[in-house]
Design a protein around this motif. Structure first.
Motif, PDB file in Angstrom:
ATOM      1  N   ILE A  75     -35.155  14.038 -69.004  1.00  0.00           N
ATOM      2  CA  ILE A  75     -35.114  15.116 -67.884  1.00  0.00           C
ATOM      3  C   ILE A  75     -33.737  15.652 -67.696  1.00  0.00           C
ATOM      4  CG2 ILE A  75     -35.182  15.859 -65.371  1.00  0.00           C
ATOM      5  CD1 ILE A  75     -37.344  13.494 -65.314  1.00  0.00           C
ATOM      6  N   PHE A  76     -33.465  16.884 -68.334  1.00  0.00           N
ATOM      7  CA  PHE A  76     -32.139  17.554 -68.600  1.00  0.00           C
ATOM      8  C   PHE A  76     -31.954  18.493 -67.431  1.00  0.00           C
ATOM      9  CE2 PHE A  76     -33.354  16.364 -73.065  1.00  0.00           C
ATOM     10  CZ  PHE A  76     -32.164  15.626 -73.390  1.00  0.00           C
ATOM     11  N   CYS A  77     -30.938  18.337 -66.633  1.00  0.00           N
ATOM     12  CA  CYS A  77     -30.472  19.282 -65.594  1.00  0.00           C
ATOM     13  C   CYS A  77     -29.502  20.251 -65.945  1.00  0.00           C
ATOM     14  CB  CYS A  77     -29.880  18.289 -64.386  1.00  0.00           C
ATOM     15  SG  CYS A  77     -31.447  17.246 -63.914  1.00  0.00           S
ATOM     16  N   MET A  78     -29.401  21.447 -65.383  1.00  0.00           N
ATOM     17  CA  MET A  78     -28.521  22.454 -65.762  1.00  0.00           C
ATOM     18  C   MET A  78     -27.165  22.151 -64.936  1.00  0.00           C
ATOM     19  SD  MET A  78     -30.172  24.329 -67.805  1.00  0.00           S
ATOM     20  CE  MET A  78     -31.619  23.006 -68.155  1.00  0.00           C
ATOM     21  N   ASP A  79     -27.245  21.762 -63.695  1.00  0.00           N
ATOM     22  CA  ASP A  79     -25.871  21.599 -63.093  1.00  0.00           C
ATOM     23  C   ASP A  79     -25.934  20.129 -62.161  1.00  0.00           C
ATOM     24  OD1 ASP A  79     -27.102  22.117 -60.636  1.00  0.00           O
ATOM     25  OD2 ASP A  79     -26.594  24.189 -60.855  1.00  0.00           O
ATOM     26  N   LYS A  80     -24.896  19.889 -61.713  1.00  0.00           N
ATOM     27  CA  LYS A  80     -24.588  18.539 -60.883  1.00  0.00           C
ATOM     28  C   LYS A  80     -25.528  18.499 -59.492  1.00  0.00           C
ATOM     29  CE  LYS A  80     -20.098  17.665 -62.973  1.00  0.00           C
ATOM     30  NZ  LYS A  80     -18.760  17.792 -62.694  1.00  0.00           N
ATOM     31  N   ASN A  84     -28.164  15.508 -59.039  1.00  0.00           N
ATOM     32  CA  ASN A  84     -28.062  14.790 -57.788  1.00  0.00           C
ATOM     33  C   ASN A  84     -29.494  14.767 -57.047  1.00  0.00           C
ATOM     34  OD1 ASN A  84     -25.775  13.566 -57.950  1.00  0.00           O
ATOM     35  ND2 ASN A  84     -24.691  15.536 -57.443  1.00  0.00           N
ATOM     36  N   ASP A  85     -30.077  16.139 -57.132  1.00  0.00           N
ATOM     37  CA  ASP A  85     -31.269  16.028 -56.457  1.00  0.00           C
ATOM     38  C   ASP A  85     -32.288  15.458 -57.102  1.00  0.00           C
ATOM     39  OD1 ASP A  85     -30.317  17.745 -54.520  1.00  0.00           O
ATOM     40  OD2 ASP A  85     -30.793  19.629 -55.386  1.00  0.00           O
ATOM     41  N   VAL A  86     -32.210  15.487 -58.395  1.00  0.00           N
ATOM     42  CA  VAL A  86     -33.733  14.826 -59.197  1.00  0.00           C
ATOM     43  C   VAL A  86     -33.309  13.280 -59.126  1.00  0.00           C
ATOM     44  CG1 VAL A  86     -34.391  14.451 -61.567  1.00  0.00           C
ATOM     45  CG2 VAL A  86     -33.931  16.648 -60.981  1.00  0.00           C
ATOM     46  N   LEU A  87     -31.806  12.981 -59.110  1.00  0.00           N
ATOM     47  CA  LEU A  87     -31.701  11.502 -59.259  1.00  0.00           C
ATOM     48  C   LEU A  87     -32.335  10.673 -57.652  1.00  0.00           C
ATOM     49  CD1 LEU A  87     -30.183   9.861 -61.274  1.00  0.00           C
ATOM     50  CD2 LEU A  87     -28.196  10.114 -59.557  1.00  0.00           C
ATOM     51  N   ILE A 101     -27.499  18.625 -69.022  1.00  0.00           N
ATOM     52  CA  ILE A 101     -27.808  19.184 -70.439  1.00  0.00           C
ATOM     53  C   ILE A 101     -26.445  19.342 -71.267  1.00  0.00           C
ATOM     54  CG2 ILE A 101     -27.976  21.702 -69.762  1.00  0.00           C
ATOM     55  CD1 ILE A 101     -30.446  21.789 -71.640  1.00  0.00           C
ATOM     56  N   LEU A 102     -25.438  19.752 -70.429  1.00  0.00           N
ATOM     57  CA  LEU A 102     -24.170  19.787 -71.452  1.00  0.00           C
ATOM     58  C   LEU A 102     -23.523  18.397 -71.428  1.00  0.00           C
ATOM     59  CD1 LEU A 102     -23.019  23.269 -70.319  1.00  0.00           C
ATOM     60  CD2 LEU A 102     -24.529  22.772 -72.142  1.00  0.00           C
ATOM     61  N   ASP A 103     -22.501  18.408 -72.299  1.00  0.00           N
ATOM     62  CA  ASP A 103     -21.661  17.191 -72.676  1.00  0.00           C
ATOM     63  C   ASP A 103     -20.713  17.407 -71.592  1.00  0.00           C
ATOM     64  OD1 ASP A 103     -23.526  16.261 -74.365  1.00  0.00           O
ATOM     65  OD2 ASP A 103     -22.459  17.053 -76.035  1.00  0.00           O
ATOM     66  N   ASN A 104     -19.736  16.267 -71.270  1.00  0.00           N
ATOM     67  CA  ASN A 104     -18.746  16.394 -70.815  1.00  0.00           C
ATOM     68  C   ASN A 104     -18.801  16.604 -69.452  1.00  0.00           C
ATOM     69  OD1 ASN A 104     -17.414  15.304 -72.864  1.00  0.00           O
ATOM     70  ND2 ASN A 104     -17.178  16.985 -73.747  1.00  0.00           N
ATOM     71  N   GLN A 105     -19.885  16.278 -68.633  1.00  0.00           N
ATOM     72  CA  GLN A 105     -19.796  16.740 -67.161  1.00  0.00           C
ATOM     73  C   GLN A 105     -19.828  18.251 -67.057  1.00  0.00           C
ATOM     74  OE1 GLN A 105     -19.946  14.578 -64.309  1.00  0.00           O
ATOM     75  NE2 GLN A 105     -20.686  13.334 -66.205  1.00  0.00           N
ATOM     76  N   LEU A 106     -19.969  18.984 -67.924  1.00  0.00           N
ATOM     77  CA  LEU A 106     -20.040  20.597 -67.966  1.00  0.00           C
ATOM     78  C   LEU A 106     -21.404  20.975 -67.158  1.00  0.00           C
ATOM     79  CD1 LEU A 106     -18.297  21.415 -71.185  1.00  0.00           C
ATOM     80  CD2 LEU A 106     -17.441  21.716 -68.891  1.00  0.00           C
ATOM     81  N   GLU A 107     -21.230  22.200 -66.709  1.00  0.00           N
ATOM     82  CA  GLU A 107     -22.633  22.517 -65.995  1.00  0.00           C
ATOM     83  C   GLU A 107     -22.919  24.096 -66.758  1.00  0.00           C
ATOM     84  OE1 GLU A 107     -22.514  21.453 -61.646  1.00  0.00           O
ATOM     85  OE2 GLU A 107     -20.672  22.604 -61.872  1.00  0.00           O
ATOM     86  N   VAL A 108     -24.263  24.290 -66.645  1.00  0.00           N
ATOM     87  CA  VAL A 108     -24.648  25.692 -67.224  1.00  0.00           C
ATOM     88  C   VAL A 108     -24.749  26.667 -65.670  1.00  0.00           C
ATOM     89  CG1 VAL A 108     -26.401  26.956 -67.942  1.00  0.00           C
ATOM     90  CG2 VAL A 108     -26.462  24.713 -68.693  1.00  0.00           C
TER      91      VAL A 108
END
Ligand code: 4NP
Length: 142
Positions: A75-80, A84-87, A101-108
């Motif tokens: 499950i790939f999430c676009m932002d933090k 957190n909501d899915v978690l 979905i992005l590496d290194n804690q980056l967000e879409v």
């Protein structure tokens, strides 16, 4: 693929990843809110995808449900916030499936309140990340 409304970012991510893998892979998208349930993707996402040869116009927004955490391997999430909501919905044994979905804690970034440039930027980010994901899925290294 999960974002907030399932009308801007995750529909693009769904369409892009589907374009890179064969039909044996079950790929879907959802939102963490149900506000747009039943609506098609934002017209700016549809146009941006179409410009790049991908048709996402038939998708319909839906909220993520608990069974998604059982039925999908990743499950790939676009932002933090999405992450957190899915978690919070997941059992301990499902938490490893949930990723940004992005590496290194980056967000879409959410392009909803901006112009069309934001959608081009999101498309580029998702195309690059989905290429990496598709490669790992093909090689069984994810
Ligand atoms: P998305 O964008 O999470 O990428 O689908 C948004 C869609 C709708 C809203 C916010 C972000 N909204 O506030 O309704």
């Amino acid at each position: 693929m999960v974002c907030l409304g399932n009308i801007c970012r995750s529909p693009l991510a769904e369409g892009i990843l589907k374009s890179k893998l064969d039909d044996n892979h079950l790929i879907d998208s959802a939102g963490t809110i149900d506000y747009h349930e039943g609506s098609g993707p934002d017209e700016r996402s549809v146009k941006t995808a179409f410009k790049n040869g991908i048709d996402i116009s038939m998708q319909k927004s839906r909220p993520i449900k608990k069974s998604d955490l059982e039925n999908f391997d990743l499950i790939f999430c676009m932002d933090k916030n999405n992450y957190n909501d899915v978690l919070k919905m997941a059992d301990d044994s499902q938490k490893h499936k949930i990723r940004l979905i992005l590496d290194n804690q980056l967000e879409v970034p959410d392009p909803y309140f901006g112009g069309i440039d934001g959608f081009d930027n999101v498309y580029k980010m998702l195309d690059e990340s989905c290429e990496r994901i598709a490669e790992k899925i093909r090689n069984n290294t994810i």
